[in-house]
Design an enzyme around this catalytic site. Sequence first.
Site, PDB file in Angstrom:
ATOM      1  N   ASP A  19      -9.801  -6.349  -2.619  1.00  0.00           N
ATOM      2  CA  ASP A  19      -9.276  -5.173  -1.922  1.00  0.00           C
ATOM      3  C   ASP A  19     -10.423  -4.295  -1.439  1.00  0.00           C
ATOM      4  O   ASP A  19     -11.246  -3.834  -2.242  1.00  0.00           O
ATOM      5  CB  ASP A  19      -8.359  -4.382  -2.856  1.00  0.00           C
ATOM      6  N   HIS A  38      -6.923  -6.244   0.842  1.00  0.00           N
ATOM      7  CA  HIS A  38      -5.894  -5.222   0.645  1.00  0.00           C
ATOM      8  C   HIS A  38      -4.535  -5.680   1.173  1.00  0.00           C
ATOM      9  O   HIS A  38      -3.520  -5.577   0.482  1.00  0.00           O
ATOM     10  CB  HIS A  38      -6.326  -3.924   1.344  1.00  0.00           C
ATOM     11  N   SER A  59       0.824  -1.205   0.000  1.00  0.00           N
ATOM     12  CA  SER A  59       0.000   0.000   0.000  1.00  0.00           C
ATOM     13  C   SER A  59       0.869   1.272   0.000  1.00  0.00           C
ATOM     14  O   SER A  59       1.618   1.491  -0.945  1.00  0.00           O
ATOM     15  CB  SER A  59      -0.965  -0.031   1.190  1.00  0.00           C
TER      16      SER A  59
END
Length: 247
Positions: free
Chosen positions: A190, A220, A91
Site C-alpha cells: 500500500d 492500495h 479506502s
Amino acid sequence: MKDKSFYFKGGKRAVLLFHAYSSTPNDVRMLGRALERENYTVYSPTFSGHGTHDLEDILEVSPKDWIEDAKKAFQFLREEGYQEVAAFGLSLGGIIATKLMLDENLLASGTFSSPAIHNDTTNVRKEFLDFMIAKKYKNGDSKEVIQQRLPELEEKLDKQLADIRKLVDEMAPQYGSVEKPVFIAQGGKDELINSHIAYELKEAFAKADVDFHWYENSPHSVTVGPDRKELEQDVLNFLTELQWNGG
C-alpha cells in the site's frame, strides 16, 4: 462526464460497493462483475462530488454527503425488494461502508485497504494534490492560475481530510460492540496508507467474526491489483458463509 455508477441486477442477495477517495465506481467494477457472475445483485453509486472533470468538485462536499449517499443507496436496494444487504468499500469507501454498518441493519460489511481506524501516516494529501493539479493542466488551466488557486485548494483539502479523520475517530469506539461479520482486506504494498493499521482494525472488532486477508503483492487499490482474483474469491467465500434468509 458520464456517471460511473452501476447496478447489476441478479439474485436475491444484494451487495453495495463503495469506491475510493478521488475515484469512481470503476475501481470496484471488476469485483462487481465477479459477484454478478455468481448471481449477486450489486449496486455501486458515485459519491457526491466525484466522477466529474475537476477533482476540485470533491472538495465542495463533506463526509456527511457521502454517508447520505450510502444511506440512499441502501434505501434504493430496500425499495427494490432486497431486505438483506452487505456493504464493502475501498479506502474511503470502506470507511463509509463501516459507518453504514454502524447506523443501519446490514447483514455484514467489509473494507479494502481502508483507514477506518485512526491513521496519521498517509500519502493521501500529496497524491490528491498531484492528481488534481494534473487534471487541471489537462483541462487547460495555466500554471499561473493553478498556483494562484493552490493555497485555497490546499486549505479545503486539509479541512476535508480532517473531517474524515474526525468521522473515523467518532466511529472507532463503536467497533468493539459490533457482532456482525466483518471482512478486512489489505494490500501489503500500500503506497497511500500504513498497511499495518489493518491489524489494528481487526483487533478493534473484538466481538465480530472477522475474515482477515493480507495480499502481500497488492497496492492500495487491491481491487484492481495483482491479487484481485484472489480477493474476488475471498469476498465470494465470505458472502457464501453469511446467514442469508432471502435465498
